[in-house]
Each structure stands twice: as structure tokens, then as C-alpha cells.
Design an enzyme around this catalytic site. Structure first.
Site, PDB file in Angstrom:
ATOM      1  CB  SER A  84      -0.892   0.028   1.239  1.00 34.30           C
ATOM      2  OG  SER A  84      -1.878  -0.951   1.140  1.00 34.30           O
ATOM      3  NE  ARG A 140      -2.579   4.701   0.610  1.00 30.83           N
ATOM      4  CZ  ARG A 140      -3.166   3.549   0.277  1.00 30.83           C
ATOM      5  NH1 ARG A 140      -2.484   2.597  -0.327  1.00 30.83           N
ATOM      6  NH2 ARG A 140      -4.462   3.349   0.505  1.00 30.83           N
ATOM      7  CB  SER A 194     -13.122   1.103   0.588  1.00 35.56           C
ATOM      8  OG  SER A 194     -12.195   1.113  -0.475  1.00 35.56           O
ATOM      9  CG  ASP A 227      -5.506  -6.778   2.090  1.00 38.14           C
ATOM     10  OD1 ASP A 227      -6.618  -6.850   1.544  1.00 38.14           O
ATOM     11  OD2 ASP A 227      -4.696  -5.867   1.860  1.00 38.14           O
TER      12      ASP A 227
HETATM   13  C1  S3P Z   1      -5.632  -1.253  -0.106  1.00 34.45           C
HETATM   14  C2  S3P Z   1      -6.867  -1.234   0.496  1.00 34.45           C
HETATM   15  C3  S3P Z   1      -7.667  -2.439   0.718  1.00 34.45           C
HETATM   16  C4  S3P Z   1      -6.843  -3.701   0.568  1.00 34.45           C
HETATM   17  C5  S3P Z   1      -5.915  -3.667  -0.621  1.00 34.45           C
HETATM   18  C6  S3P Z   1      -4.982  -2.486  -0.558  1.00 34.45           C
HETATM   19  C7  S3P Z   1      -4.919   0.025  -0.290  1.00 34.45           C
HETATM   20  O1  S3P Z   1      -8.723  -2.463  -0.216  1.00 34.45           O
HETATM   21  O2  S3P Z   1      -7.693  -4.804   0.486  1.00 34.45           O
HETATM   22  O3  S3P Z   1      -5.139  -4.851  -0.691  1.00 34.45           O
HETATM   23  O4  S3P Z   1      -3.711   0.008  -0.558  1.00 34.45           O
HETATM   24  O5  S3P Z   1      -5.571   1.070  -0.160  1.00 34.45           O
HETATM   25  P1  S3P Z   1     -10.132  -1.698   0.049  1.00 34.45           P
HETATM   26  O6  S3P Z   1      -9.865  -0.289   0.128  1.00 34.45           O
HETATM   27  O7  S3P Z   1     -10.957  -2.034  -1.159  1.00 34.45           O
HETATM   28  O8  S3P Z   1     -10.668  -2.308   1.299  1.00 34.45           O
END
Ligand code: S3P
Length: 435
Positions: free
Chosen positions: A22, A26, A170, A320
Site C-alpha cells: 500500500s 502511494r 475502503s 487482507d
Molecule cells: C488497499 C486497500 C484495501 C486492501 C488492498 C490495498 C490500499 O482495499 O484490500 O489490498 O492500498 O488502499 P479496500 O480499500 O478495497 O478495502
């Protein structure tokens, strides 16, 4: 590729994790929107981050990845270039994070393009970003609420800030809207039903953006007044990848492992709480902060495991980790139950259905419900299972081979390259062999 894991005795030793997925997404995208050169160390080089980097290529962004250090020349928060000389279609491959975060950047800066993805990504719901982007006044189109998504010119378009409550917690949707709101004059207020990961807020704030978080999962975003500053950071190890190593140790009696420099942002640590609640000894050492993100070494010592109940905010804080949790629950005494996790149906696979089908093939007593599953722990027979094109399912199923009575063979395991190409190498450091 088929994958099987084997261990003779307890797991022991120290391992380092790849950079956080993540945060890697970003850092690369936000560096693009900054003015100047960013240097991002311990960047995750894997399928999903390559999806974003190759999308950035198409916008003419210059970057270099050497070992795990990404250097990227920022373009600023303004429309990205079309280097193709024809309508620009950006393939986001299998990466929903790439598509949803890029969507925010593209909508906010007024970049004209089409964002598309693999067959799998085209099945994942996008209305959750389309509706609020339209409310902000961004001209976005999709035939049916799925990718491909077309972003039109902002010429003659009036955008205005919104107060919006996300229907599901989310981080991808929230991040998309934050990135778009940076380009919309005024204050946009986003409210979430739960504590989704807050990496976007922390990182953009460290780059100079005016983003305020308030209790009740509220985020206030103000339009950018000044350019974002470039990043000079070292990313922590990925806790979601660490989860597989921790679970591998937790299910092998007498194991004791230490994972170094892992991100322990409290919006991500639900699985650590669950491991402790199941009976494992989990300790955070050397706690410190790196660029506003909590980081620590994690020591895990195996103890007898028992079943647990998971619901509410904990679901969001380990969103996750359900594949790895389900595998571990098979090794625990008693019943484990997951409720309020319908969101799992919209991941790389329908994780409720695929976990139930595949773990049952291996001999698990698992029952599906609309918003979760329950598992009665007990000996697993082993056998063959399919990864369903889902990296976390592949690794979780393989892990069950560490306590099953017979070998577990996972077909389609090459998909784990999407997030953890060194999965087998990291396990080997702790005493697990693979073939
Ligand atoms: C993520 C957010 C999550 C996660 C994904 C990575 C992110 O998804 O499941 O593996 O990097 O923002 P959601 O925002 O759909 O819950």
C-alpha cells in the site's frame, strides 16, 4: 506453477519483509504529483506495483528502480501527459489499488484518459468511486460501473467539494476521493463506517497537503494551495506479507521468529490482535516511526491455538488477512467465526466462496455465510487446491501444508508474484522448504 511447503521442526530465525504494498503504491503515485525528485527506498517490486509503474510510463513519468530503490521525477499536481498521440488507455493489469488511486489523481488533475484492467479487475466494483467522483463534478463514464472508466476534459466543468459518507470502509475509495478533492476548491469531508488504512492521509500530510482527520473516521481535505514536496523515505516491511510468516510459525509448535522493520500502523494490525487472541505470543520490539508510519520488529512464539470470533472494526483492520486467518483457524482447537465481512467477496477472488471451496477440498470443516464463514479446527487431510487467480489465497492454501497430514499442492501459485515474489525465500530463512 504448483507450490507445496514442508517443515521438519519448529520455525526459527529472523526475516525481513518486502516493502509495504500500500505504501509503495502511494509513494510512487504521490511522488508523481509532487514537484521535484523523490527517492523511495525499500520499494516493493512485484506485479501490482509494476502495474502502477508501467501506467506512469504511459504518462511520460521518468522513474528508475535499482535494487529496491525507486527514484522518480515528479510532474506536479496538473494534468498528466498523453505520450501516445491518440486517446490514452492505461492498463492497470490486476491492480485495483493502481486503478482506484490513479482514478483520483486523474479526476483531480483533469487528465483525459481511459483506465482499464485485466479480465479479473474488470469484474471488481468501481461504482463505489464513480458515484462520489460524479458528485464532486468530475466527468467520468463507465458503461456498467466497472472498468474501463473514461475521464473527460474539465473544460467548461464546474467542480465543487462534497460531504460524503462512504457506504463501505475502503482505503482505496477514500484515497481516490482525497486525491481528487485536492484539485477541487474548498473543503471536502469524507466519513467512513470503519477504520480503513490511513496511509494516504499520513503520507500526503507529510508532503504538505492540508488533510485533517477527526474521530468518527472523518477526513477533511482542502484543495492544494502549494505544490506537494517530494518524498525521501524508506518504506517499512509489509505487515500483510508478514502475516503469512507469522501464521507459519504460529502453527508449528515451539517456533520462535523475529520479523524486522515491519509497518504496524494500527489500521492494519488486526491480525496481530487475532494471533494473540488465538493464543500465540506476539510482541512488538524496537517501536519507532518512519515518516509518520509506526514501525516495529515483531517476535512471535508459538503456543497452542484456539478458535476466535471476528467482527466489527476488526474486520476492516485485517481486511487482507482473511485467507491466512482461515488457514490458521483450521490448525486451532475449536470453532472460529467471521461475521460482517461481506466485503471479502469483492477482492481478487470472492474470498468467502473461494476459501470455503478450496479449504473444504483439503479436508477443512468450513461453512459459508453471506458475510463470512465458520471453521471447526481439526486435522486437515491435505490434497490439491486452486489459487483462483488470488495471490493471498495461493499463499494461505500453501501454508496449510505445514500442518496437514499429507502434502498440499496449490495450482496457479505463480499469482503470488503479484505481492510477495520472495514468499518461498522468506519462509526458507525460517526453516520452511518449498517445491
Ligand atoms: C488497499 C486497500 C484495501 C486492501 C488492498 C490495498 C490500499 O482495499 O484490500 O489490498 O492500498 O488502499 P479496500 O480499500 O478495497 O478495502
Amino acid at each position: 506453477m504448483d507450490l507445496s511447503l514442508f517443515a521438519d521442526g519448529p520455525l526459527a530465525g529472523t526475516a525481513e519483509l518486502p516493502g509495504d504494498k500500500s505504501l509503495s503504491h502511494r509513494a510512487a503515485l504521490f511522488a508523481t504529483l509532487a514537484e521535484g525528485e523523490s527517492v523511495i527506498e525499500h520499494f516493493l517490486d512485484a506485479g501490482v506495483t509494476r502495474a502502477l509503474l508501467s501506467a506512469l510510463n504511459r504518462f511520460g513519468i521518468q522513474w528508475w528502480l535499482s535494487d529496491d530503490c525507486l527514484t522518480l521525477k515528479g510532474h506536479g499536481y496538473r494534468p498528466l501527459r498523453n505520450c501516445a498521440g491518440r486517446p490514452l488507455v492505461i492498463p492497470c493489469r490486476n491492480s485495483a489499488t493502481t486503478l482506484r488511486l490513479l482514478a483520483g489523481a486523474v479526476a483531480g488533475t483533469g487528465t483525459v484518459c481511459v483506465l482499464d484492467g485485466s479480465e479479473g479487475l474488470r469484474k471488481r466494483p468501481m461504482e463505489r468511486i464513480l458515484e462520489p467522483l460524479r458528485l464532486l463534478g468530475c466527468p467520468v463514464e463507465s458503461e456498467n460501473g466497472f472498468a474501463p472508466i473514461t475521464f473527460r476534459s474539465l473544460r467548461g466543468v464546474e467542480r465543487s467539494p462534497i460531504h460524503y459518507t462512504l457506504p463501505v470502509a475502503s482505503a482505496q475509495v477514500k484515497s481516490c476521493l482525497i486525491l481528487a478533492a485536492l484539485g477541487v476548491e474548498g473543503e471536502t469531508v469524507l466519513t467512513e463506517p470503519g477504520p480503513s488504512r490511513d496511509h494516504t492521509e499520513r503520507m500526503l500530510r507529510s508532503m504538505g497537503a492540508d488533510i485533517v482527520t477527526e474521530p468518527g473516521h472523518v477526513v477533511r481535505v482542502h484543495s492544494l494551495r502549494e505544490s506537494l514536496s517530494p518524498l525521501h523515505i524508506r518504506l517499512p516491511g509489509d505487515l500483510s506479507s508478514a502475516a503469512f510468516l507469522l501464521a507459519a510459525a504460529a502453527c508449528r509448535p515451539d517456533s520462535s521468529i523475529l520479523l524486522k522493520e515491519v509497518g504496524v500502523n494500527p489500521t492494519r494490525t488486526g491480525f496481530l490482535d487475532v494471533l494473540a487472541a488465538m493464543g500465540a505470543s506476539v510482541e512488538l520490539l524496537n517501536e519507532h516511526e518512519v515518516c509518520g508510519e509506526p514501525v516495529a520488529d515483531i517476535r512471535l512464539e508459538a503456543r497452542p491455538l484456539h478458535g476466535v470470533e471476528i467482527e466489527g472494526d476488526l474486520v476492516v483492520r485485517m481486511i487482507d488477512e482473511f485467507p491466512v486467518f482461515a488457514a490458521l483457524a483450521c490448525a486451532a482447537d475449536g470453532v472460529s467465526r467471521v461475521r460482517g465481512a461481506a466485503e471479502l467477496r469483492y477482492k481478487e477472488s470472492d474470498r468467502i466462496a473461494s476459501l470455503c471451496v478450496e479449504l473444504r477440498k483439503l479436508g477443512a470443516k468450513i461453512e459459508e455465510s453471506p458475510d463470512g464463514f465458520s471453521i471447526e479446527g481439526g486435522p486437515l487431510a491435505g490434497g490439491e487446491a486452486e489459487a483462483h487467480g488470488d495471490h493471498r489465497l495461493a499463499m494461505a492454501l500453501a501454508l496449510s501444508g505445514l500442518f496437514a497430514e499429507n502434502e498440499v499442492i496449490v495450482h496457479g501459485a505463480e499469482i503470488l508474484e503479484e505481492s510477495f515474489p520472495d514468499f518461498a525465500v522468506s519462509l526458507e530463512e525460517l526453516g520452511v522448504s518449498s517445491c
